[in-house]
Design a protein around this motif. Structure first.
Motif, PDB file in Angstrom:
ATOM      1  N   LEU A   4       0.738  -1.203  -0.073  1.00  0.00           N
ATOM      2  CA  LEU A   4       0.107  -0.010   0.105  1.00  0.00           C
ATOM      3  C   LEU A   4       0.748   1.301  -0.018  1.00  0.00           C
ATOM      4  O   LEU A   4       1.686   1.378   0.868  1.00  0.00           O
ATOM      5  CB  LEU A   4      -0.981   0.277   1.151  1.00  0.00           C
ATOM      6  CG  LEU A   4      -2.110   0.488   0.885  1.00  0.00           C
ATOM      7  CD1 LEU A   4      -3.229  -0.659   0.565  1.00  0.00           C
ATOM      8  CD2 LEU A   4      -2.731   1.496   1.743  1.00  0.00           C
ATOM      9  N   GLN A  41      -3.715  13.808  -0.271  1.00  0.00           N
ATOM     10  CA  GLN A  41      -4.297  14.210  -1.613  1.00  0.00           C
ATOM     11  C   GLN A  41      -3.724  14.271  -2.820  1.00  0.00           C
ATOM     12  O   GLN A  41      -2.798  14.925  -2.882  1.00  0.00           O
ATOM     13  CB  GLN A  41      -5.465  15.387  -1.234  1.00  0.00           C
ATOM     14  CG  GLN A  41      -6.664  15.264  -2.115  1.00  0.00           C
ATOM     15  CD  GLN A  41      -7.595  14.351  -1.698  1.00  0.00           C
ATOM     16  OE1 GLN A  41      -7.295  13.369  -2.232  1.00  0.00           O
ATOM     17  NE2 GLN A  41      -8.541  14.677  -0.767  1.00  0.00           N
ATOM     18  N   ARG A  42      -4.332  13.523  -3.824  1.00  0.00           N
ATOM     19  CA  ARG A  42      -3.636  13.706  -5.270  1.00  0.00           C
ATOM     20  C   ARG A  42      -2.609  14.933  -5.428  1.00  0.00           C
ATOM     21  O   ARG A  42      -3.225  16.083  -5.551  1.00  0.00           O
ATOM     22  CB  ARG A  42      -4.488  13.362  -6.247  1.00  0.00           C
ATOM     23  CG  ARG A  42      -5.394  12.252  -5.897  1.00  0.00           C
ATOM     24  CD  ARG A  42      -6.419  11.950  -7.016  1.00  0.00           C
ATOM     25  NE  ARG A  42      -7.217  11.019  -6.503  1.00  0.00           N
ATOM     26  CZ  ARG A  42      -7.942  10.146  -7.079  1.00  0.00           C
ATOM     27  NH1 ARG A  42      -7.876  10.111  -8.548  1.00  0.00           N
ATOM     28  NH2 ARG A  42      -8.688   9.246  -6.602  1.00  0.00           N
ATOM     29  N   LEU A  57       0.589  -2.931  -6.185  1.00  0.00           N
ATOM     30  CA  LEU A  57       0.542  -1.570  -5.559  1.00  0.00           C
ATOM     31  C   LEU A  57      -0.905  -1.304  -5.449  1.00  0.00           C
ATOM     32  O   LEU A  57      -1.576  -0.912  -6.341  1.00  0.00           O
ATOM     33  CB  LEU A  57       1.260  -0.366  -6.076  1.00  0.00           C
ATOM     34  CG  LEU A  57       2.856  -0.338  -5.972  1.00  0.00           C
ATOM     35  CD1 LEU A  57       3.639   0.149  -6.833  1.00  0.00           C
ATOM     36  CD2 LEU A  57       3.242   0.028  -4.495  1.00  0.00           C
ATOM     37  N   LEU A  58      -1.351  -0.862  -4.466  1.00  0.00           N
ATOM     38  CA  LEU A  58      -2.672   0.043  -4.093  1.00  0.00           C
ATOM     39  C   LEU A  58      -2.183   1.388  -3.649  1.00  0.00           C
ATOM     40  O   LEU A  58      -1.381   1.471  -2.707  1.00  0.00           O
ATOM     41  CB  LEU A  58      -3.396  -0.744  -3.134  1.00  0.00           C
ATOM     42  CG  LEU A  58      -4.238  -2.068  -3.435  1.00  0.00           C
ATOM     43  CD1 LEU A  58      -4.739  -2.547  -2.188  1.00  0.00           C
ATOM     44  CD2 LEU A  58      -5.122  -1.591  -4.566  1.00  0.00           C
ATOM     45  N   PHE A  59      -2.931   2.396  -4.078  1.00  0.00           N
ATOM     46  CA  PHE A  59      -2.672   3.463  -3.631  1.00  0.00           C
ATOM     47  C   PHE A  59      -3.868   4.304  -3.056  1.00  0.00           C
ATOM     48  O   PHE A  59      -5.092   4.451  -3.445  1.00  0.00           O
ATOM     49  CB  PHE A  59      -2.360   4.721  -4.729  1.00  0.00           C
ATOM     50  CG  PHE A  59      -1.315   4.270  -5.652  1.00  0.00           C
ATOM     51  CD1 PHE A  59      -0.061   4.770  -5.441  1.00  0.00           C
ATOM     52  CD2 PHE A  59      -1.310   3.261  -6.400  1.00  0.00           C
ATOM     53  CE1 PHE A  59       1.123   4.477  -6.104  1.00  0.00           C
ATOM     54  CE2 PHE A  59      -0.242   2.779  -7.259  1.00  0.00           C
ATOM     55  CZ  PHE A  59       1.125   3.605  -7.127  1.00  0.00           C
ATOM     56  N   ALA A  60      -3.594   4.833  -1.836  1.00  0.00           N
ATOM     57  CA  ALA A  60      -4.645   5.406  -1.138  1.00  0.00           C
ATOM     58  C   ALA A  60      -4.288   6.767  -0.706  1.00  0.00           C
ATOM     59  O   ALA A  60      -2.995   7.354  -0.589  1.00  0.00           O
ATOM     60  CB  ALA A  60      -4.433   4.695   0.411  1.00  0.00           C
ATOM     61  N   TYR A  61      -5.205   7.717  -0.967  1.00  0.00           N
ATOM     62  CA  TYR A  61      -4.967   9.183  -0.825  1.00  0.00           C
ATOM     63  C   TYR A  61      -5.494   9.903   0.461  1.00  0.00           C
ATOM     64  O   TYR A  61      -7.012   9.719   0.464  1.00  0.00           O
ATOM     65  CB  TYR A  61      -5.446   9.974  -1.822  1.00  0.00           C
ATOM     66  CG  TYR A  61      -4.527   9.607  -3.201  1.00  0.00           C
ATOM     67  CD1 TYR A  61      -3.246  10.051  -3.438  1.00  0.00           C
ATOM     68  CD2 TYR A  61      -5.159   8.774  -4.189  1.00  0.00           C
ATOM     69  CE1 TYR A  61      -2.550   9.519  -4.529  1.00  0.00           C
ATOM     70  CE2 TYR A  61      -4.429   8.285  -5.267  1.00  0.00           C
ATOM     71  CZ  TYR A  61      -3.258   8.791  -5.496  1.00  0.00           C
ATOM     72  OH  TYR A  61      -2.445   8.290  -6.602  1.00  0.00           O
ATOM     73  N   LYS A  96      -6.943  12.922   3.046  1.00  0.00           N
ATOM     74  CA  LYS A  96      -7.145  14.418   2.761  1.00  0.00           C
ATOM     75  C   LYS A  96      -6.159  15.305   3.482  1.00  0.00           C
ATOM     76  O   LYS A  96      -5.809  16.219   3.238  1.00  0.00           O
ATOM     77  CB  LYS A  96      -8.590  14.666   3.021  1.00  0.00           C
ATOM     78  CG  LYS A  96      -9.668  14.267   2.155  1.00  0.00           C
ATOM     79  CD  LYS A  96     -11.081  14.532   2.567  1.00  0.00           C
ATOM     80  CE  LYS A  96     -12.232  13.722   1.757  1.00  0.00           C
ATOM     81  NZ  LYS A  96     -12.166  12.314   2.197  1.00  0.00           N
ATOM     82  N   ASP A 119      -5.177  11.960   8.001  1.00  0.00           N
ATOM     83  CA  ASP A 119      -5.626  10.775   7.281  1.00  0.00           C
ATOM     84  C   ASP A 119      -4.725   9.762   7.016  1.00  0.00           C
ATOM     85  O   ASP A 119      -4.815   8.722   7.145  1.00  0.00           O
ATOM     86  CB  ASP A 119      -6.475  11.567   6.343  1.00  0.00           C
ATOM     87  CG  ASP A 119      -7.919  11.585   6.360  1.00  0.00           C
ATOM     88  OD1 ASP A 119      -8.266  11.426   7.384  1.00  0.00           O
ATOM     89  OD2 ASP A 119      -8.614  12.403   5.593  1.00  0.00           O
ATOM     90  N   TRP A 155      -3.538   7.989   9.974  1.00  0.00           N
ATOM     91  CA  TRP A 155      -4.587   6.763  10.425  1.00  0.00           C
ATOM     92  C   TRP A 155      -4.351   5.783   9.412  1.00  0.00           C
ATOM     93  O   TRP A 155      -4.462   4.638   9.784  1.00  0.00           O
ATOM     94  CB  TRP A 155      -5.782   7.693  10.124  1.00  0.00           C
ATOM     95  CG  TRP A 155      -6.825   6.759  10.730  1.00  0.00           C
ATOM     96  CD1 TRP A 155      -7.370   6.475  11.920  1.00  0.00           C
ATOM     97  CD2 TRP A 155      -7.842   5.938   9.709  1.00  0.00           C
ATOM     98  NE1 TRP A 155      -8.645   5.445  11.867  1.00  0.00           N
ATOM     99  CE2 TRP A 155      -8.813   5.213  10.721  1.00  0.00           C
ATOM    100  CE3 TRP A 155      -7.850   5.764   8.107  1.00  0.00           C
ATOM    101  CZ2 TRP A 155      -9.603   4.202  10.099  1.00  0.00           C
ATOM    102  CZ3 TRP A 155      -8.875   4.720   7.881  1.00  0.00           C
ATOM    103  CH2 TRP A 155      -9.590   4.072   8.599  1.00  0.00           C
ATOM    104  N   ILE A 156      -4.485   5.820   7.953  1.00  0.00           N
ATOM    105  CA  ILE A 156      -4.532   4.701   6.956  1.00  0.00           C
ATOM    106  C   ILE A 156      -3.262   4.124   7.299  1.00  0.00           C
ATOM    107  O   ILE A 156      -3.306   2.884   7.450  1.00  0.00           O
ATOM    108  CB  ILE A 156      -4.369   5.446   5.589  1.00  0.00           C
ATOM    109  CG1 ILE A 156      -5.934   6.487   5.198  1.00  0.00           C
ATOM    110  CG2 ILE A 156      -4.505   4.078   4.648  1.00  0.00           C
ATOM    111  CD1 ILE A 156      -5.806   6.938   3.963  1.00  0.00           C
ATOM    112  N   VAL A 199      -3.321   0.033   8.194  1.00  0.00           N
ATOM    113  CA  VAL A 199      -2.885  -0.734   7.276  1.00  0.00           C
ATOM    114  C   VAL A 199      -1.657  -1.776   7.948  1.00  0.00           C
ATOM    115  O   VAL A 199      -1.682  -3.048   7.860  1.00  0.00           O
ATOM    116  CB  VAL A 199      -2.374  -0.186   5.971  1.00  0.00           C
ATOM    117  CG1 VAL A 199      -1.893  -1.299   5.121  1.00  0.00           C
ATOM    118  CG2 VAL A 199      -3.418   0.587   5.290  1.00  0.00           C
TER     119      VAL A 199
END
Lengths: 195, 473
Positions: free
Chosen positions: A40, A45-46, A65-69, A71, A75, A78-79, A83
Motif C-alpha cells: 500500500l 490528496q492527489r 501496488l494499491l494507492f490510498a490518498y 485528505k 488521514d 491513520w491509514i 494498514v
C-alpha cells in the motif's frame, strides 16, 4: 562493508523506517521490488507529482501496488496505522509533507510490530521521528568513471540497533535486487591488485 | 371521496362514480363540495400507501407481461407487445384484466393502443362516454389508428402542462382534432416544440421509449426496543443480529451487499444515520458488523435509541462459492478487501485506487487510475521504452535551442548536463483533443546531470521550448 549493508538493507520487518532526499521514491520502489505480496502506497490528496507505472515496472509489478490518498496529514497517518495493523500487507509506504510527531511515530512503530509489517515513511529533508528504526538519505548520483546510469547514494543516517554508513548501489532490474557498487577509490585499488 | 392538500386548499383527490354524477370533480375545493353536499363521506388521501398498492399491482400484473410498471401516481403501464396472443388476443386479455380487477372491487379504466401516449389518453379521458351506456371493459385502438381515435378527446389528454392547456382553450382549441388541423409551424412558434412532440408521440410519429423502473427486492431488517439504549456495544450487538437476518435473505437471493445504511431512531424522534460501503459484494454478517463499529461509535445517541433499522442500499449478485480451508489466497484477498472497505469508508472509495494499463503511447495516459473497490489487479504490464519513476505536469526551464541545454535551472537548482540520451519522438493523438499537447510533437530526452538528478526532458520543435516532465529516481 558489504556485510554491514546487507545486515540492514532489506529493511527489517515489524519496524517503521524513514527515507529522505531526492532519491527516496526509488529507495521505496526498490523495497517494493524485493518484497512480495500487495503493497500500500499512501500519499496526501492527489498531488501533481505521481508515480508512473512505466517507470515502476523496472522495480516491481505495478499491479501489486494499491494507492490510498488521505485528505489531511492525519488521514495519511491513520491509514498507515490501520494498514500496518491489518496483517494483510507486508509493506506500507507513506509519503508525507510534514513531520511525524513523537506520539505518532511511536504509534506507527507499535502498529508495525502488531501487524508484522514494515513501514516506510518518505519525508522531506531534515525531518523524522525518534521512533523510527532507521533513517536513510537517498540521492541519485553521477560518477564520471562509471558508465552505469542508475547509481544511487544511500546513506543510513540513523540506526537504532547498529552502525550507520554510506553505500553506492544500483538496481538490477532483471534480477530484481540491489547491487553494491564499489566506490571509486576502492575500485582503483582492486584494479591495481588485479593488474 | 378522498381529499388532499394542494395549491393552498384542501381539494378533492379522488372520488367515486356516484360523487362524479352528482357534479363533483377532481381538484375541486373540498369546502365547496361540502357546501353542496353536507353529508359527504371523505377521508385524507395517502399517496405513499397508494404507491405501495400500485407496486403490489405491478407485481401481480407481471402475470400478463414481463414489462409492467407504475405510471405516474395513479396508473399501471404494461408493455404487452408479443404477450397478447397468450391470452387469446387483445380483447380477451382486456376482458380478463377487467374482470379480475372488478372481482377485487376496483373499477379501472383500461386502454390498449400502439403508443403509450394514446393508451394514456384513452384510459384517462376516453371512456367517460362508455360509463353510462353499458358494461365495457376498456378501449382498444387499432394499430396506426391513434390519431382518429383520439380526435374527440380534450387536449389535456396529451399530458400537457396546465399553462399550455389553458392557453389552448383560450384560443378555442379544445380537442385533439382541432389541434391537428392547425399548421405545425404556428403551433411550434407559439407553444414550443414540446406540444407537437406530445402529439407526435401519441400518434406514433415520434418514438416514445418506455422505461420501467423495476421494483427491487429490498433487504432490510429492523428492531424496536422496549427500552432505549445508548451504549455503542449494545447498538453493535443489535446491528449484528439484524445483519444475520439480512445475510440470510441475501443468501437465498444469491446477492451480496455493496452499501448499507443504519438508521437509528432516537427517543426524541430524531433519526441518526450511518452508512458503510464495501470493497466487494459481501454477505458475511461479522465482517460487515465490524465495519460499522467506527461509525456507530461516532453516532450521537442523545437520550437513547429505541428503533434500529438496517437496510441494503446497493446489492450486487454474489454466487455461492465453495468454502475451503486450505485456500490461503482467498483468505488474504478477503483481508485486503476488508482493509479497502475500512479505508474507503474513512477517506472515500475514490481515494483508494490502483493503476491499470491503458493503450496509449502518451506517457501521462499510458495508465488508468481505477478505484480499487471496483477493479481487479491487472497483470499485463508491458514496458513502453524507458519511462521515469515519477511524472508531473511539464515545468518549463526556459531554454529554446534544439539540442539539450548544457546548463539549466529547475526548481531553483542549477544543473549541469553530463549526458543526454534521445530523442524519443512522441506525437500527439490527433484524434483526441488534448490541451496539454497543443504545442505539437515532443522529443523526449533522458538527461543525467552532474548533480546526480536524472530527469526526463522534452523539447517541442514546433514551438521551441524545453520542459521537465519526470524524474528517474
Amino acid at each position: 562493508m558489504a556485510q554491514e549493508f546487507f545486515d540492514i538493507f532489506p529493511l527489517c520487518s515489524r519496524r517503521s523506517h524513514e527515507a529522505v532526499g531526492p532519491g527516496a521514491i526509488s529507495f521505496a520502489a526498490s523495497m517494493v521490488g524485493i518484497t512480495h505480496g500487495p503493497v500500500l502506497w499512501i500519499a496526501e490528496q492527489r498531488q501533481n507529482e505521481h508515480l508512473h507505472p512505466g517507470g515502476l515496472i523496472q522495480f516491481c509489478d505495478p499491479g501489486r501496488l494499491l494507492f490510498a490518498y488521505g485528505k489531511t496529514h492525519m488521514d495519511v497517518l491513520w491509514i498507515a496505522e490501520e494498514v500496518l495493523r491489518s496483517k494483510s500487507v507486508s509493506l506500507v509506504i507513506a509519503q508525507l509533507s510534514t513531520d511525524i510527531g513523537l506520539t505518532e511515530g511511536r504509534r506507527l512503530q507499535l502498529a508495525a510490530e502488531a501487524g508484522r509489517a514494515t513501514g516506510l515513511f518518505l519525508l522531506p529533508q531534515g525531518m523524522g521521528s525518534n521512533a523510527a528504526e532507521t533513517r536513510w538519505h537517498c540521492a541519485p548520483i553521477h560518477d564520471c568513471n562509471n558508465s552505469d546510469s542508475t547509481l544511487f547514494d544511500w546513506r543510513c543516517i540513523k540506526n537504532k540497533s547498529g552502525t550507520t554508513g554510506q553505500w553506492i548501489v544500483n538496481w538490477n532490474d532483471t534480477a530484481h535486487h540491489i547491487n553494491l557498487v564499489a566506490q571509486t577509490g576502492q575500485r582503483a585499488r582492486q584494479q591495481a591488485q588485479a593488474g | 371521496m378522498l381529499t388532499h392538500f394542494h395549491k393552498n386548499a384542501q381539494r378533492i383527490y379522488c372520488l367515486n362514480r356516484k360523487a362524479e354524477k352528482a357534479g363533483l370533480s377532481r381538484d375541486m375545493s373540498f369546502a365547496d363540495a361540502r357546501a353542496m353536499y353536507p353529508d359527504l363521506i371523505s377521508d385524507l388521501a395517502d399517496p405513499i400507501g397508494d404507491l405501495g398498492f400500485l407496486r403490489v399491482l405491478v407485481r401481480w400484473a407481471e402475470r400478463y407481461c414481463p414489462f409492467a410498471g407504475v405510471d405516474g401516481t395513479n396508473g399501471l403501464l404494461l408493455d404487452i407487445s408479443g404477450a397478447a396472443h397468450l391470452f387469446g388476443g387483445e380483447q380477451a386479455m382486456l376482458d380478463d384484466l377487467f374482470a379480475r380487477f372488478q372481482r377485487a372491487g376496483l373499477s379501472p379504466a383500461i386502454a390498449i393502443a400502439d403508443t403509450r401516449g394514446a393508451a394514456w389518453a384513452m384510459s384517462r379521458y376516453g371512456q367517460k362516454s362508455h360509463y353510462g351506456s353499458k358494461q365495457q371493459s376498456g378501449a382498444i385502438i387499432e394499430a396506426g389508428g391513434s390519431l382518429p381515435a383520439l380526435a374527440n378527446l380534450p387536449v389535456a389528454a396529451l399530458q400537457l402542462a396546465d399553462k399550455t392547456i389553458h392557453s389552448l382553450r383560450r384560443l378555442g382549441i379544445s380537442t385533439i382534432h382541432d389541434l391537428s388541423q392547425i399548421p405545425r409551424v404556428t403551433l411550434t412558434r407559439r407553444f414550443g416544440a414540446s406540444l407537437l412532440l406530445q402529439l407526435d408521440r401519441a400518434s406514433g410519429a415520434q418514438p416514445d421509449p418506455i422505461e420501467l423502473q423495476k421494483h427491487q427486492v429490498g433487504f432490510a431488517a429492523r428492531m424496536t426496543l422496549p427500552e432505549p439504549i445508548g451504549l455503542s456495544e449494545d447498538v453493535l450487538g443489535i446491528v449484528g443480529r439484524l445483519m444475520h437476518a439480512i445475510c440470510k435473505k441475501l443468501e437465498t437471493a444469491h446477492m451480496g451487499a455493496r452499501r448499507l445504511r443504519l438508521s437509528a431512531q432516537r427517543v426524541d424522534q430524531n433519526t441518526v444515520y450511518a452508512e458503510i460501503g464495501l470493497a466487494r459484494p459481501l454477505r458475511d454478517a461479522e465482517r460487515m458488523t465490524n465495519l460499522f463499529s467506527r461509525s456507530v461509535e461516532a453516532m450521537d445517541a442523545g437520550f437513547g435509541i429505541e428503533r434500529i433499522r438496517l437496510e441494503v442500499i446497493e446489492a450486487e449478485s454474489l454466487k455461492l462459492t465453495q468454502i475451503s480451508h486450505i485456500d490461503k489466497k482467498a483468505a488474504a484477498s478477503d483481508a485486503l478487501a476488508d482493509l479497502i472497505s475500512r479505508i474507503g469508508n474513512r477517506v472515500g472509495f475514490e481515494n483508494i485506487v490502483r493503476y491499470l494499463p491503458a493503450q496509449s503511447h502518451i506517457p501521462e495516459k499510458s495508465f488508468l487510475v481505477a478505484a480499487a473497490a471496483y477493479s481487479e489487479a491487472a497483470e499485463n504490464w508491458h514496458p513502453a521504452g524507458e519511462r521515469p519513476l515519477s511524472i508531473f505536469p511539464p515545468e518549463s526551464i526556459g531554454a529554446t535551442g534544439a539540442s539539450p541545454p548544457q546548463y539549466f535551472r529547475w526548481r531553483n537548482m542549477p544543473l549541469t548536463l553530463v549526458e543526454a540520451i534521445g530523442p524519443e519522438r512522441l506525437l500527439p493523438e490527433w484524434w483526441l483533443d488534448n490541451s496539454d499537447w497543443r504545442s505539437g510533437m515532443r522529443d523526449y530526452w533522458r538527461v543525467q546531470t552532474k548533480q546526480g538528478r536524472r530527469l526526463w526532458l522534452f523539447f517541442t520543435p514546433q514551438n521551441p521550448n524545453w520542459f521537465v516532465q519526470g524524474e528517474f529516481a
